[in-house]
Design a protein around this motif. Structure first.
Motif, PDB file in Angstrom:
ATOM      1  N   GLY A  27       0.693  -1.380  -0.150  1.00  0.00           N
ATOM      2  CA  GLY A  27      -0.558  -0.038   0.039  1.00  0.00           C
ATOM      3  C   GLY A  27       0.394   1.139  -0.213  1.00  0.00           C
ATOM      4  N   TRP A  28       0.007   1.962   0.067  1.00  0.00           N
ATOM      5  CA  TRP A  28       0.744   3.451  -0.091  1.00  0.00           C
ATOM      6  C   TRP A  28       1.521   3.855   0.971  1.00  0.00           C
ATOM      7  CZ3 TRP A  28       2.817   4.252  -4.536  1.00  0.00           C
ATOM      8  CH2 TRP A  28       2.188   4.100  -5.798  1.00  0.00           C
ATOM      9  N   LEU A  29       0.414   3.915   2.115  1.00  0.00           N
ATOM     10  CA  LEU A  29       0.715   4.516   3.607  1.00  0.00           C
ATOM     11  C   LEU A  29       2.476   4.058   4.384  1.00  0.00           C
ATOM     12  CD1 LEU A  29      -2.503   4.116   5.325  1.00  0.00           C
ATOM     13  CD2 LEU A  29      -1.464   6.123   4.255  1.00  0.00           C
ATOM     14  N   ASN A  30       3.174   3.379   4.227  1.00  0.00           N
ATOM     15  CA  ASN A  30       4.339   3.189   3.954  1.00  0.00           C
ATOM     16  C   ASN A  30       5.453   3.663   3.214  1.00  0.00           C
ATOM     17  OD1 ASN A  30       4.454   0.687   1.723  1.00  0.00           O
ATOM     18  ND2 ASN A  30       3.876  -0.801   3.089  1.00  0.00           N
ATOM     19  N   LEU A  31       4.903   4.280   1.963  1.00  0.00           N
ATOM     20  CA  LEU A  31       7.012   4.987   1.918  1.00  0.00           C
ATOM     21  C   LEU A  31       7.071   5.835   2.560  1.00  0.00           C
ATOM     22  CD1 LEU A  31       4.801   5.878  -2.325  1.00  0.00           C
ATOM     23  CD2 LEU A  31       5.684   3.609  -0.992  1.00  0.00           C
ATOM     24  N   ALA A  32       8.924   5.635   1.705  1.00  0.00           N
ATOM     25  CA  ALA A  32       9.893   6.142   2.926  1.00  0.00           C
ATOM     26  C   ALA A  32      10.736   6.799   2.622  1.00  0.00           C
ATOM     27  CB  ALA A  32      10.457   4.872   4.104  1.00  0.00           C
ATOM     28  N   GLY A  33      10.542   7.012   1.017  1.00  0.00           N
ATOM     29  CA  GLY A  33      12.036   7.257   0.487  1.00  0.00           C
ATOM     30  C   GLY A  33      11.442   7.331  -1.431  1.00  0.00           C
ATOM     31  N   LEU A  34      11.977   8.020  -2.022  1.00  0.00           N
ATOM     32  CA  LEU A  34      11.897   7.667  -3.675  1.00  0.00           C
ATOM     33  C   LEU A  34      13.664   8.574  -3.860  1.00  0.00           C
ATOM     34  CD1 LEU A  34      10.333   7.432  -6.595  1.00  0.00           C
ATOM     35  CD2 LEU A  34      10.256   9.556  -6.021  1.00  0.00           C
TER      36      LEU A  34
ATOM     37  N   ARG B 276      10.139   1.272   1.087  1.00  0.00           N
ATOM     38  CA  ARG B 276       9.293   0.979   2.307  1.00  0.00           C
ATOM     39  C   ARG B 276       9.615   0.644   2.998  1.00  0.00           C
ATOM     40  NH1 ARG B 276       4.110   0.584  -0.784  1.00  0.00           N
ATOM     41  NH2 ARG B 276       4.282   0.435  -2.834  1.00  0.00           N
ATOM     42  N   ASP B 277       8.773   1.724   3.729  1.00  0.00           N
ATOM     43  CA  ASP B 277       9.030   1.062   5.498  1.00  0.00           C
ATOM     44  C   ASP B 277       8.004   0.602   6.520  1.00  0.00           C
ATOM     45  OD1 ASP B 277      10.533   0.740   8.380  1.00  0.00           O
ATOM     46  OD2 ASP B 277      10.650   2.769   8.653  1.00  0.00           O
ATOM     47  N   LEU B 278       8.349  -0.391   6.753  1.00  0.00           N
ATOM     48  CA  LEU B 278       6.892  -1.118   7.057  1.00  0.00           C
ATOM     49  C   LEU B 278       6.306  -0.887   8.868  1.00  0.00           C
ATOM     50  CD1 LEU B 278       7.390  -5.319   6.479  1.00  0.00           C
ATOM     51  CD2 LEU B 278       6.132  -3.012   5.154  1.00  0.00           C
TER      52      LEU B 278
ATOM     53  N   LEU C  15       2.458   5.266   8.111  1.00  0.00           N
ATOM     54  CA  LEU C  15       1.045   4.110   8.840  1.00  0.00           C
ATOM     55  C   LEU C  15       0.702   4.174  10.078  1.00  0.00           C
ATOM     56  CD1 LEU C  15      -0.108   1.620   7.697  1.00  0.00           C
ATOM     57  CD2 LEU C  15       1.725   0.534   7.791  1.00  0.00           C
ATOM     58  N   LYS C  16       1.416   4.468  10.536  1.00  0.00           N
ATOM     59  CA  LYS C  16       1.382   4.402  12.400  1.00  0.00           C
ATOM     60  C   LYS C  16       0.596   5.601  12.280  1.00  0.00           C
ATOM     61  CE  LYS C  16       6.166   2.144  14.242  1.00  0.00           C
ATOM     62  NZ  LYS C  16       6.646   1.879  14.731  1.00  0.00           N
ATOM     63  N   GLU C  17       0.332   7.044  12.195  1.00  0.00           N
ATOM     64  CA  GLU C  17      -0.339   7.983  12.498  1.00  0.00           C
ATOM     65  C   GLU C  17      -1.389   8.024  10.996  1.00  0.00           C
ATOM     66  OE1 GLU C  17       2.160  10.876  11.617  1.00  0.00           O
ATOM     67  OE2 GLU C  17       3.736  10.607  12.616  1.00  0.00           O
ATOM     68  N   PHE C  18      -1.902   6.865  10.673  1.00  0.00           N
ATOM     69  CA  PHE C  18      -3.017   7.144   9.699  1.00  0.00           C
ATOM     70  C   PHE C  18      -4.241   6.822  10.550  1.00  0.00           C
ATOM     71  CE2 PHE C  18      -6.336   4.790   6.704  1.00  0.00           C
ATOM     72  CZ  PHE C  18      -6.585   5.904   6.034  1.00  0.00           C
ATOM     73  N   HIS C  19      -5.363   7.487  10.290  1.00  0.00           N
ATOM     74  CA  HIS C  19      -6.630   7.443  10.589  1.00  0.00           C
ATOM     75  C   HIS C  19      -7.680   7.729  10.404  1.00  0.00           C
ATOM     76  CE1 HIS C  19      -6.794  12.426   9.530  1.00  0.00           C
ATOM     77  NE2 HIS C  19      -5.289  11.931  10.403  1.00  0.00           N
ATOM     78  N   GLY C  20      -8.201   6.959   8.536  1.00  0.00           N
ATOM     79  CA  GLY C  20      -8.778   6.852   8.084  1.00  0.00           C
ATOM     80  C   GLY C  20      -9.064   7.915   7.272  1.00  0.00           C
ATOM     81  N   ILE C  21      -9.897   7.813   5.800  1.00  0.00           N
ATOM     82  CA  ILE C  21     -10.255   9.175   5.426  1.00  0.00           C
ATOM     83  C   ILE C  21     -11.685   9.651   5.336  1.00  0.00           C
ATOM     84  CG2 ILE C  21     -10.056   9.955   2.545  1.00  0.00           C
ATOM     85  CD1 ILE C  21      -8.347   7.479   2.210  1.00  0.00           C
ATOM     86  N   GLU C  22     -11.896  11.485   6.038  1.00  0.00           N
ATOM     87  CA  GLU C  22     -13.610  11.495   5.454  1.00  0.00           C
ATOM     88  C   GLU C  22     -13.920  11.371   4.116  1.00  0.00           C
ATOM     89  OE1 GLU C  22     -15.580  15.834   7.586  1.00  0.00           O
ATOM     90  OE2 GLU C  22     -13.684  15.533   7.116  1.00  0.00           O
ATOM     91  N   THR C  23     -15.373  11.334   4.111  1.00  0.00           N
ATOM     92  CA  THR C  23     -15.972  11.139   2.871  1.00  0.00           C
ATOM     93  C   THR C  23     -17.009  12.138   2.481  1.00  0.00           C
ATOM     94  OG1 THR C  23     -17.110   9.871   2.936  1.00  0.00           O
ATOM     95  CG2 THR C  23     -14.590   8.727   1.718  1.00  0.00           C
TER      96      THR C  23
END
Length: 298
Positions: free
Chosen positions: A52-59, A150-152, A157-165
């Protein structure tokens, strides 16, 4: 008396018809709402997965030749120092091919095999290397090559709290006419400044409040992929637009665009993604108050 009974029976019949019609509509709406909520929950779970996209840690863009990598700042590619050994080895870019050579004690793996020397790109399938909680692989954008990390245990990822719709509303599921444009290519610019010419199988034309709008579609598998912007961008939704999919058209050339399934590009969640931007013809001059709202401050 007989007339009074007939009137009463007639009134009851009308009431029952209205009640059943309303009940059926409520039931249909509830089923539809359930469908959208299930879709959105699956979307959330997808963001949290290892790919998934939440664990991207560098490019990290590769230079021709050797690119040292590891946790020490002396490397050309600097991994998070609390996740990586200081010096892991070199990633080598040579005339469109990418290789890796690791230090003896690097503990870099491809699946369960320890890696010493390995060709990463091109390959039959994407090769993902791993070291501790880190995962990385090669991506190509235009004529440039990069390492996506990526960093698991990523803080994103740890701070993710969902997405408002926005509130789910069936009116945003719109019937669309597919107009083929065989052989047409459209320019797609991404956030890195790279532009690619991509095949567009056709245009999707639909009506909102009596006015017709059109969106150029891209082909992705068995579906249409649509990159669009609207007047909610930079206010309620992500500034650089959103994505939505549509099924291939039926025998009469019609499909549906369901903006309740409009979603944020990866760049809304991480600064390390390379998202495509809406082409100018896909910037709608109206507000699409459906689907995902903005997330965070990216």
């Amino acid at each position: 008396m007989q007339n009074s009974k007939l009137i009463i029976h007639f009134a009851l019949a009308i009431f029952l018809s209205v009640f059943l019609f309303s009940f059926n509509n409520i039931s249909d709406d509830s089923d539809y709402e359930k469908e959208i909520k299930t879709w959105h929950q699956n979307r959330i779970e997808g963001l949290k997965k290892e790919n998934g996209w939440l664990n991207l840690a560098g490019l990290f863009w590769l230079e021709e030749g050797r690119n040292s990598f590891g946790g020490n700042t002396e490397n050309k590619i600097v991994f998070p120092k609390d996740r990586s050994k200081a010096f892991l080895g070199d990633i080598i870019l040579s005339k469109g091919e990418v290789f890796v050579e690791t230090k003896a004690d690097a503990e870099v793996f491809n699946e369960n095999d320890k890696v010493e020397k390995l060709k990463l790109f091109p390959a039959e399938k994407s090769i993902v290397l791993k070291h501790n909680s880190l995962r990385w692989f090669v991506i190509k954008r235009g004529d440039r090559y990069a390492i996506r990390l990526r960093d698991l245990e990523s803080p994103f990822l740890k701070e993710f709290h969902g997405i408002e719709t926005f509130k789910i509303d069936p009116k945003w599921k719109l019937k669309a006419k597919f107009v083929p444009t065989e052989g047409k290519k459209i320019a797609i610019l991404d956030v890195t400044g790279q532009t690619s010419q991509q095949d567009s199988p056709g245009v999707l034309a639909f009506t909102i409040d009596g006015k017709e709008y059109k969106l150029d579609a891209l082909k992705e598998g068995d579906e249409f992929f649509i990159i669009f912007g609207d007047k909610t961008n930079k206010k309620e939704t992500y500034g650089a637009g959103r994505f939505v999919y549509a099924a291939k058209p039926d025998a009469d050339g019609y499909t549906y665009i369901d903006f309740n399934k409009a979603y944020n590009p990866p760049c809304a969640f991480t600064p390390y993604a390379t998202c495509p931007l809406p082409p100018k013809q896909n910037l709608l001059p109206i507000e699409i108050k459906a689907g995902e709202k903005n997330y965070g401050n990216h």
